[in-house]
Write a protein that holds these residues in place. Structure first.
Motif, PDB file in Angstrom:
ATOM      1  N   TYR A 128       0.795  -1.224   0.000  1.00  0.00           N
ATOM      2  CA  TYR A 128       0.000   0.000   0.000  1.00  0.00           C
ATOM      3  C   TYR A 128       0.830   1.279   0.000  1.00  0.00           C
ATOM      4  O   TYR A 128       0.441   2.246  -0.661  1.00  0.00           O
ATOM      5  CB  TYR A 128      -1.000  -0.017   1.155  1.00  0.00           C
ATOM      6  N   PRO A 129       1.969   1.331   0.709  1.00  0.00           N
ATOM      7  CA  PRO A 129       2.756   2.573   0.632  1.00  0.00           C
ATOM      8  C   PRO A 129       3.217   2.887  -0.800  1.00  0.00           C
ATOM      9  O   PRO A 129       3.107   4.025  -1.250  1.00  0.00           O
ATOM     10  CB  PRO A 129       3.953   2.304   1.549  1.00  0.00           C
ATOM     11  N   MET A 130       3.697   1.866  -1.532  1.00  0.00           N
ATOM     12  CA  MET A 130       4.143   2.105  -2.910  1.00  0.00           C
ATOM     13  C   MET A 130       2.949   2.413  -3.813  1.00  0.00           C
ATOM     14  O   MET A 130       3.035   3.283  -4.684  1.00  0.00           O
ATOM     15  CB  MET A 130       4.919   0.904  -3.445  1.00  0.00           C
ATOM     16  N   ALA A 131       1.834   1.725  -3.595  1.00  0.00           N
ATOM     17  CA  ALA A 131       0.625   2.005  -4.385  1.00  0.00           C
ATOM     18  C   ALA A 131       0.173   3.439  -4.150  1.00  0.00           C
ATOM     19  O   ALA A 131      -0.240   4.129  -5.093  1.00  0.00           O
ATOM     20  CB  ALA A 131      -0.481   1.026  -4.013  1.00  0.00           C
ATOM     21  N   LEU A 132       0.262   3.894  -2.921  1.00  0.00           N
ATOM     22  CA  LEU A 132      -0.112   5.264  -2.583  1.00  0.00           C
ATOM     23  C   LEU A 132       0.782   6.273  -3.304  1.00  0.00           C
ATOM     24  O   LEU A 132       0.301   7.281  -3.827  1.00  0.00           O
ATOM     25  CB  LEU A 132      -0.039   5.451  -1.068  1.00  0.00           C
ATOM     26  N   ILE A 133       2.061   5.987  -3.361  1.00  0.00           N
ATOM     27  CA  ILE A 133       3.003   6.871  -4.067  1.00  0.00           C
ATOM     28  C   ILE A 133       2.664   6.926  -5.558  1.00  0.00           C
ATOM     29  O   ILE A 133       2.607   8.002  -6.159  1.00  0.00           O
ATOM     30  CB  ILE A 133       4.464   6.414  -3.841  1.00  0.00           C
ATOM     31  N   LEU A 182      -7.582   7.201  -1.689  1.00  0.00           N
ATOM     32  CA  LEU A 182      -6.430   7.663  -0.898  1.00  0.00           C
ATOM     33  C   LEU A 182      -6.581   7.290   0.578  1.00  0.00           C
ATOM     34  O   LEU A 182      -5.652   6.771   1.198  1.00  0.00           O
ATOM     35  CB  LEU A 182      -6.250   9.175  -1.045  1.00  0.00           C
ATOM     36  N   VAL A 183      -7.753   7.554   1.130  1.00  0.00           N
ATOM     37  CA  VAL A 183      -7.985   7.244   2.542  1.00  0.00           C
ATOM     38  C   VAL A 183      -7.932   5.740   2.786  1.00  0.00           C
ATOM     39  O   VAL A 183      -7.336   5.283   3.766  1.00  0.00           O
ATOM     40  CB  VAL A 183      -9.328   7.840   3.030  1.00  0.00           C
ATOM     41  N   ALA A 184      -8.512   4.960   1.885  1.00  0.00           N
ATOM     42  CA  ALA A 184      -8.498   3.499   2.042  1.00  0.00           C
ATOM     43  C   ALA A 184      -7.066   2.967   2.052  1.00  0.00           C
ATOM     44  O   ALA A 184      -6.728   2.100   2.867  1.00  0.00           O
ATOM     45  CB  ALA A 184      -9.301   2.836   0.931  1.00  0.00           C
ATOM     46  N   MET A 185      -6.223   3.499   1.172  1.00  0.00           N
ATOM     47  CA  MET A 185      -4.825   3.056   1.158  1.00  0.00           C
ATOM     48  C   MET A 185      -4.100   3.538   2.410  1.00  0.00           C
ATOM     49  O   MET A 185      -3.295   2.808   2.980  1.00  0.00           O
ATOM     50  CB  MET A 185      -4.120   3.524  -0.116  1.00  0.00           C
ATOM     51  N   LEU A 186      -4.385   4.771   2.838  1.00  0.00           N
ATOM     52  CA  LEU A 186      -3.776   5.281   4.068  1.00  0.00           C
ATOM     53  C   LEU A 186      -4.173   4.438   5.278  1.00  0.00           C
ATOM     54  O   LEU A 186      -3.356   4.190   6.168  1.00  0.00           O
ATOM     55  CB  LEU A 186      -4.178   6.735   4.311  1.00  0.00           C
ATOM     56  N   LEU A 187      -5.439   3.999   5.301  1.00  0.00           N
ATOM     57  CA  LEU A 187      -5.903   3.157   6.409  1.00  0.00           C
ATOM     58  C   LEU A 187      -5.151   1.824   6.458  1.00  0.00           C
ATOM     59  O   LEU A 187      -5.041   1.225   7.523  1.00  0.00           O
ATOM     60  CB  LEU A 187      -7.407   2.901   6.306  1.00  0.00           C
ATOM     61  N   GLN A 188      -4.667   1.385   5.311  1.00  0.00           N
ATOM     62  CA  GLN A 188      -3.894   0.139   5.279  1.00  0.00           C
ATOM     63  C   GLN A 188      -2.473   0.358   5.789  1.00  0.00           C
ATOM     64  O   GLN A 188      -1.820  -0.572   6.246  1.00  0.00           O
ATOM     65  CB  GLN A 188      -3.856  -0.440   3.852  1.00  0.00           C
ATOM     66  N   VAL A 189      -2.006   1.602   5.704  1.00  0.00           N
ATOM     67  CA  VAL A 189      -0.653   1.945   6.149  1.00  0.00           C
ATOM     68  C   VAL A 189      -0.662   2.405   7.603  1.00  0.00           C
ATOM     69  O   VAL A 189       0.175   1.997   8.403  1.00  0.00           O
ATOM     70  CB  VAL A 189      -0.052   3.047   5.237  1.00  0.00           C
ATOM     71  N   ILE A 190      -1.624   3.250   7.952  1.00  0.00           N
ATOM     72  CA  ILE A 190      -1.726   3.805   9.311  1.00  0.00           C
ATOM     73  C   ILE A 190      -2.910   3.128   9.990  1.00  0.00           C
ATOM     74  O   ILE A 190      -4.057   3.458   9.719  1.00  0.00           O
ATOM     75  CB  ILE A 190      -1.948   5.331   9.262  1.00  0.00           C
ATOM     76  N   THR A 191      -2.631   2.205  10.844  1.00  0.00           N
ATOM     77  CA  THR A 191      -3.708   1.393  11.431  1.00  0.00           C
ATOM     78  C   THR A 191      -4.374   2.041  12.643  1.00  0.00           C
ATOM     79  O   THR A 191      -5.301   1.472  13.188  1.00  0.00           O
ATOM     80  CB  THR A 191      -3.156   0.012  11.830  1.00  0.00           C
ATOM     81  N   MET A 192      -3.929   3.221  13.053  1.00  0.00           N
ATOM     82  CA  MET A 192      -4.518   3.865  14.225  1.00  0.00           C
ATOM     83  C   MET A 192      -5.794   4.632  13.894  1.00  0.00           C
ATOM     84  O   MET A 192      -6.448   5.157  14.770  1.00  0.00           O
ATOM     85  CB  MET A 192      -3.502   4.812  14.866  1.00  0.00           C
ATOM     86  N   VAL A 193      -6.154   4.714  12.626  1.00  0.00           N
ATOM     87  CA  VAL A 193      -7.348   5.442  12.213  1.00  0.00           C
ATOM     88  C   VAL A 193      -8.566   4.554  12.434  1.00  0.00           C
ATOM     89  O   VAL A 193      -8.530   3.361  12.140  1.00  0.00           O
ATOM     90  CB  VAL A 193      -7.222   5.844  10.719  1.00  0.00           C
ATOM     91  N   PRO A 194      -9.655   5.109  12.955  1.00  0.00           N
ATOM     92  CA  PRO A 194     -10.851   4.294  13.204  1.00  0.00           C
ATOM     93  C   PRO A 194     -11.383   3.661  11.918  1.00  0.00           C
ATOM     94  O   PRO A 194     -11.496   4.336  10.893  1.00  0.00           O
ATOM     95  CB  PRO A 194     -11.873   5.287  13.765  1.00  0.00           C
ATOM     96  N   PRO A 195     -11.728   2.369  11.948  1.00  0.00           N
ATOM     97  CA  PRO A 195     -12.181   1.678  10.732  1.00  0.00           C
ATOM     98  C   PRO A 195     -13.522   2.177  10.192  1.00  0.00           C
ATOM     99  O   PRO A 195     -13.825   1.972   9.028  1.00  0.00           O
ATOM    100  CB  PRO A 195     -12.269   0.210  11.165  1.00  0.00           C
TER     101      PRO A 195
END
Length: 186
Positions: A33-38, A138-151
């Motif tokens: 996900y980080p590379m996909a986000l980039i 963007l948010v969905a990919m970020l949620l896969q990278v940063i797991t502290m965000v509420p699902p």
């Protein structure tokens, strides 16, 4: 050398965006996900830059007016497909997004061949829908990278995308039907 010699740049950026679709899909498929986000961010930047250059220097072309939105749709549909296959988005959301885009493309072709030439002009609701779809990816990919965000954020975005997709699809269907009806009367 005049600015006219550089008018190929917006179309080249569109082709770059198209070329980024496969690596983007591969990164999503492998869960990177980080590379996909980039890659997705780079593709989004090329979209903004090519649009700016086309408007700013009047480097617009009929080819670019057709291929640019198709490149955007191909990138977004790929994102929704891969995120659905990865379990990040529900499959029905991908099918809804795909269905709306197919409705628009088929409607444009029917209008073109049945009524006559038209100018591709996205509606305000269509632009809002696209912006929300991009934001949701963007948010969905970020949620896969940063797991502290509420699902629940992902779930809320899914429903916002679904509602806007249906509304904008219905709007395009109504607007093009009215345009076709008026053209037939004249």
């Amino acid at each position: 050398m005049s600015l006219h010699h550089w008018r190929w740049i917006p179309n080249a950026l569109t082709f770059l965006r198209i070329a980024l679709i496969v690596p983007f899909a591969m990164e999503l498929h492998t869960g990177s996900y980080p590379m996909a986000l980039i890659i997705f961010t780079l593709a989004a930047v090329t979209d903004g830059v090519d649009g700016y250059l086309a408007r700013r220097f009047d480097w617009r072309s009929r080819f670019g007016a057709i291929v640019d939105p198709l490149a955007d749709k191909a990138l977004l549909i790929t994102a929704y497909l891969m995120l659905a296959l990865g379990g990040v988005f529900p499959l029905w959301l991908f099918l809804l997004v795909l269905g709306r885009d197919l409705l628009i493309v088929c409607g444009a072709l029917i209008f073109h061949y049945g009524i006559g030439r038209f100018e591709m002009a996205p509606s305000l609701l269509g632009k809002l829908n696209t912006a929300i779809q991009i934001f949701a990816v963007l948010v969905a990919m970020l949620l896969q990278v940063i797991t502290m965000v509420p699902p629940w954020i992902n779930s809320a975005l899914v429903w916002v995308v679904a509602v806007l997709t249906v509304l904008s699809g219905a709007h395009y269907l109504l607007a093009w039907s009215l345009r076709a009806w008026r053209a037939r009367l004249s």
